[in-house]
Scaffold this motif. Structure first.
Motif, PDB file in Angstrom:
ATOM      1  N   PRO A  83      -5.298   5.750   2.309  1.00  0.00           N
ATOM      2  CA  PRO A  83      -4.523   5.871   1.074  1.00  0.00           C
ATOM      3  C   PRO A  83      -4.035   4.498   0.625  1.00  0.00           C
ATOM      4  O   PRO A  83      -3.647   3.670   1.451  1.00  0.00           O
ATOM      5  CB  PRO A  83      -3.350   6.765   1.472  1.00  0.00           C
ATOM      6  CG  PRO A  83      -3.768   7.436   2.739  1.00  0.00           C
ATOM      7  CD  PRO A  83      -4.686   6.478   3.435  1.00  0.00           C
ATOM      8  N   VAL A  84      -4.085   4.247  -0.674  1.00  0.00           N
ATOM      9  CA  VAL A  84      -3.587   2.993  -1.220  1.00  0.00           C
ATOM     10  C   VAL A  84      -2.659   3.298  -2.394  1.00  0.00           C
ATOM     11  O   VAL A  84      -2.723   4.379  -2.987  1.00  0.00           O
ATOM     12  CB  VAL A  84      -4.739   2.066  -1.695  1.00  0.00           C
ATOM     13  CG1 VAL A  84      -5.724   1.789  -0.574  1.00  0.00           C
ATOM     14  CG2 VAL A  84      -5.455   2.662  -2.909  1.00  0.00           C
ATOM     15  N   LEU A 432      -1.161  -4.241   4.093  1.00  0.00           N
ATOM     16  CA  LEU A 432      -0.037  -3.381   4.468  1.00  0.00           C
ATOM     17  C   LEU A 432      -0.542  -2.050   5.036  1.00  0.00           C
ATOM     18  O   LEU A 432      -1.688  -1.662   4.801  1.00  0.00           O
ATOM     19  CB  LEU A 432       0.849  -3.121   3.249  1.00  0.00           C
ATOM     20  CG  LEU A 432       1.723  -4.291   2.787  1.00  0.00           C
ATOM     21  CD1 LEU A 432       2.334  -3.995   1.417  1.00  0.00           C
ATOM     22  CD2 LEU A 432       2.827  -4.573   3.808  1.00  0.00           C
ATOM     23  N   PRO A 433       0.295  -1.318   5.799  1.00  0.00           N
ATOM     24  CA  PRO A 433      -0.122  -0.010   6.322  1.00  0.00           C
ATOM     25  C   PRO A 433      -0.645   0.916   5.221  1.00  0.00           C
ATOM     26  O   PRO A 433      -1.593   1.674   5.420  1.00  0.00           O
ATOM     27  CB  PRO A 433       1.170   0.533   6.946  1.00  0.00           C
ATOM     28  CG  PRO A 433       1.954  -0.686   7.303  1.00  0.00           C
ATOM     29  CD  PRO A 433       1.655  -1.690   6.235  1.00  0.00           C
ATOM     30  N   HIS A 434      -0.006   0.862   4.055  1.00  0.00           N
ATOM     31  CA  HIS A 434      -0.453   1.604   2.877  1.00  0.00           C
ATOM     32  C   HIS A 434      -0.814   0.541   1.832  1.00  0.00           C
ATOM     33  O   HIS A 434       0.044   0.121   1.053  1.00  0.00           O
ATOM     34  CB  HIS A 434       0.686   2.504   2.372  1.00  0.00           C
ATOM     35  CG  HIS A 434       0.258   3.554   1.410  1.00  0.00           C
ATOM     36  ND1 HIS A 434       0.871   4.773   1.329  1.00  0.00           N
ATOM     37  CD2 HIS A 434      -0.728   3.577   0.475  1.00  0.00           C
ATOM     38  CE1 HIS A 434       0.299   5.502   0.382  1.00  0.00           C
ATOM     39  NE2 HIS A 434      -0.668   4.791  -0.149  1.00  0.00           N
ATOM     40  N   PRO A 435      -2.063   0.052   1.841  1.00  0.00           N
ATOM     41  CA  PRO A 435      -2.433  -1.096   1.015  1.00  0.00           C
ATOM     42  C   PRO A 435      -1.992  -0.957  -0.442  1.00  0.00           C
ATOM     43  O   PRO A 435      -2.057   0.121  -1.035  1.00  0.00           O
ATOM     44  CB  PRO A 435      -3.958  -1.137   1.132  1.00  0.00           C
ATOM     45  CG  PRO A 435      -4.234  -0.541   2.469  1.00  0.00           C
ATOM     46  CD  PRO A 435      -3.217   0.545   2.629  1.00  0.00           C
ATOM     47  N   LEU A 459       8.803   1.539  -1.139  1.00  0.00           N
ATOM     48  CA  LEU A 459       9.821   0.677  -0.526  1.00  0.00           C
ATOM     49  C   LEU A 459       9.696   0.670   1.002  1.00  0.00           C
ATOM     50  O   LEU A 459       9.830  -0.383   1.635  1.00  0.00           O
ATOM     51  CB  LEU A 459      11.217   1.143  -0.943  1.00  0.00           C
ATOM     52  CG  LEU A 459      11.554   0.930  -2.430  1.00  0.00           C
ATOM     53  CD1 LEU A 459      12.883   1.582  -2.775  1.00  0.00           C
ATOM     54  CD2 LEU A 459      11.576  -0.552  -2.772  1.00  0.00           C
ATOM     55  N   ASN A 460       9.430   1.825   1.594  1.00  0.00           N
ATOM     56  CA  ASN A 460       9.248   1.874   3.054  1.00  0.00           C
ATOM     57  C   ASN A 460       8.041   1.062   3.481  1.00  0.00           C
ATOM     58  O   ASN A 460       8.059   0.374   4.513  1.00  0.00           O
ATOM     59  CB  ASN A 460       9.093   3.326   3.515  1.00  0.00           C
ATOM     60  CG  ASN A 460      10.383   4.119   3.388  1.00  0.00           C
ATOM     61  OD1 ASN A 460      11.480   3.545   3.327  1.00  0.00           O
ATOM     62  ND2 ASN A 460      10.267   5.429   3.340  1.00  0.00           N
ATOM     63  N   ASN A 461       6.984   1.127   2.685  1.00  0.00           N
ATOM     64  CA  ASN A 461       5.776   0.367   2.977  1.00  0.00           C
ATOM     65  C   ASN A 461       6.036  -1.128   2.842  1.00  0.00           C
ATOM     66  O   ASN A 461       5.560  -1.941   3.644  1.00  0.00           O
ATOM     67  CB  ASN A 461       4.662   0.802   2.011  1.00  0.00           C
ATOM     68  CG  ASN A 461       3.332   0.152   2.286  1.00  0.00           C
ATOM     69  OD1 ASN A 461       2.788   0.276   3.378  1.00  0.00           O
ATOM     70  ND2 ASN A 461       2.796  -0.553   1.312  1.00  0.00           N
TER      71      ASN A 461
END
Length: 469
Positions: A83-84, A432-435, A459-461
């Motif tokens: 997921p991105v 990032l973990p969630h690009p 924001l968490n990402n």
């Protein structure tokens, strides 16, 4: 230090496998997978020693090696279809999966994947059925067509439609409609593959009915219209409508087909969006076969939909290519669930994600930017300037190419004393973990917020971002 001495400093496979930190990985992934990761890591260390004549830092001790092994195992298990956050400014982004799916479609796919479903089974009669039946009934209700069928994308729909209606014969098409879509998919090439002979008529910018009339001969098999959904010719232009072609074709006993590409099932102008030709309009004009995509303006999964007169659709269903191009149960489940949303058009903006994103008001996007700007600026520190400013989104996937949607973005520019380029920052966002996918323009990274609905997740990402200079 001699190479032999460097090699001797590497632990054995068994010693690493016995490391306490790998016990959980052994439980989670099994002995074979973990042993393979250990051996690959040690092989990489030996290769480094051969090339650099030294021991790599990540192999200096058992703990460092185990950390590298853990990273290798994690990378191997990570899905490539991750997921991105689509902040590119293109809503239906081909490279990012096009239309996001409705919750009902997601549920339908999950149900279909878990067990047996009535894919080709007639529950009423207790015998074999046809996998396209449910989709065909919905499409006929929504478009007024006599019959319909489904293949795996619109390129396949064009191919099988041409192969069925005009194989071995001539297909008349305006020069202004000789489209090429992504991946070098060109209409002349598809015609050759379908066994048809292309006859170009008119000029690039102007084609008249007489051009089609003059091209007709005993070898003519089909008159074709192709909607130029991924480009626009403006200025001194002229084209022939489907209704005019239908009248001409009727005089000569020929069929007319239309490739609409994006295929909007509703009047987009009613939602404040630019108008797009609809399959229902083509059917009302008398077109024999119309094809369009499922994952563009329709907002469903990747599929090619063909609607039209029963005699032609039945021939398409019997064509040998149909089995090769058919959809699986997951696609059909998602498509049926999506089409059912259109039975309640007054709720469509709320239930269909793609339409919701396309109609999102600029003011709402601006308010999102105002909320997120302080957190992003704080995270990036003094090295970057973060602003919020207006921009324009595009629909994407070859849909309404010259039309734009008023939107709002966060823009990032490196300050003069920044040691990190904007391209490097964009790369770190993609790691990032969630690009996070934005677009680079004018020396800035633009984060168009039209498609951002999960602000908390964003924001968490962002908290995982570590600026590496």
């Amino acid at each position: 230090m001699p190479l032999k001495a460097l090699y001797s400093r590497l632990p054995s496979v068994d010693r690493l496998l016995a490391h306490t930190r790998l016990s959980q990985l052994l439980t989670d992934h099994g002995n074979a997978a973990l042993t393979n990761a250990v051996r690959q890591t040690l092989d990489s260390a030996r290769a480094y020693i051969r090339e650099q004549q030294s021991l790599p830092d990540w192999a200096s001790n058992d703990d460092s090696l185990v950390e590298t092994i853990c990273q290798r195992v994690a990378a191997r298990q990570q899905m490539s279809l991750r997921p991105v956050f689509n902040l590119s400014g293109t809503v239906l982004h081909t490279n990012l999966g096009r239309a996001p799916q409705a919750e009902t479609a997601i549920t339908a796919v999950s149900t279909a994947m878990r067990g047996a479903v009535a894919l080709e089974f007639d529950l009423a009669g207790g015998e074999r059925g046809h996998r396209d039946n449910a989709i065909s009934e919905l499409l006929c209700e929504l478009t007024g067509a006599e019959a319909a069928c489904v293949v795996n994308n619109n390129a396949a729909a064009v191919l099988i439609m041409l192969s069925t209606l005009a194989a071995g014969r001539e297909v008349v098409l305006s020069r202004g409609e000789l489209v090429e879509i992504g991946g070098s998919f060109r209409m002349p090439d598809v015609m050759r593959q379908a066994g048809c002979r292309l006859v170009e008529v008119g000029a690039t910018n102007r084609t008249h009915l007489r051009d089609y009339q003059q091209a007709l001969n005993p070898n003519t098999g089909l008159l074709l219209k192709v909607h130029t959904s991924n480009y626009a010719i403006q200025g001194f232009t002229s084209s022939v409508s489907e209704a005019e072609l239908v009248a001409l074709a009727a005089e000569h006993g020929l069929p007319v087909a239309s490739d609409l590409g994006s295929g909007a099932l509703v009047d987009l102008s009613a939602y404040g969006l630019p108008c797009e030709p609809m399959p229902r309009q083509m059917i009302a004009a008398g077109v024999d076969a119309v094809c369009f995509s499922g994952d563009k303006l329709l907002g469903g999964p990747q599929a090619g939909l063909i609607i039209g007169k029963r005699q032609w659709i039945e021939q398409i269903q019997r064509h040998p290519l149909k089995r090769a191009l058919r959809c699986d149960k997951m696609t059909l489940a998602a498509l049926e669930a999506t089409l059912r949303l259109y039975l309640q058009p007054d709720k469509l903006v709320d239930t269909l994600p793609s339409l919701r994103l396309l109609t999102r008001p600029q003011l709402a996007i601006q308010q999102c930017a105002l909320r997120l700007q302080p957190a992003l600026a704080s995270k990036l520190g003094q090295s970057f300037e973060v602003k919020q400013e207006p921009c324009c989104s595009q629909i994407g996937s070859g849909s309404l190419p010259v039309d734009s949607l008023p939107s709002w973005a966060l823009t990032i520019r490196p300050r003069t004393d920044s040691s990190l380029s904007i391209e490097q920052l964009a790369q770190q966002f993609r790691a990032l973990p969630h690009p996070l996918i934005g677009r680079l323009k004018d020396g800035r990274l633009w984060l168009d917020l039209r498609c951002l609905e999960d602000e908390v997740g964003f924001l968490n990402n962002l908290a995982a971002l570590t600026i590496h200079h």
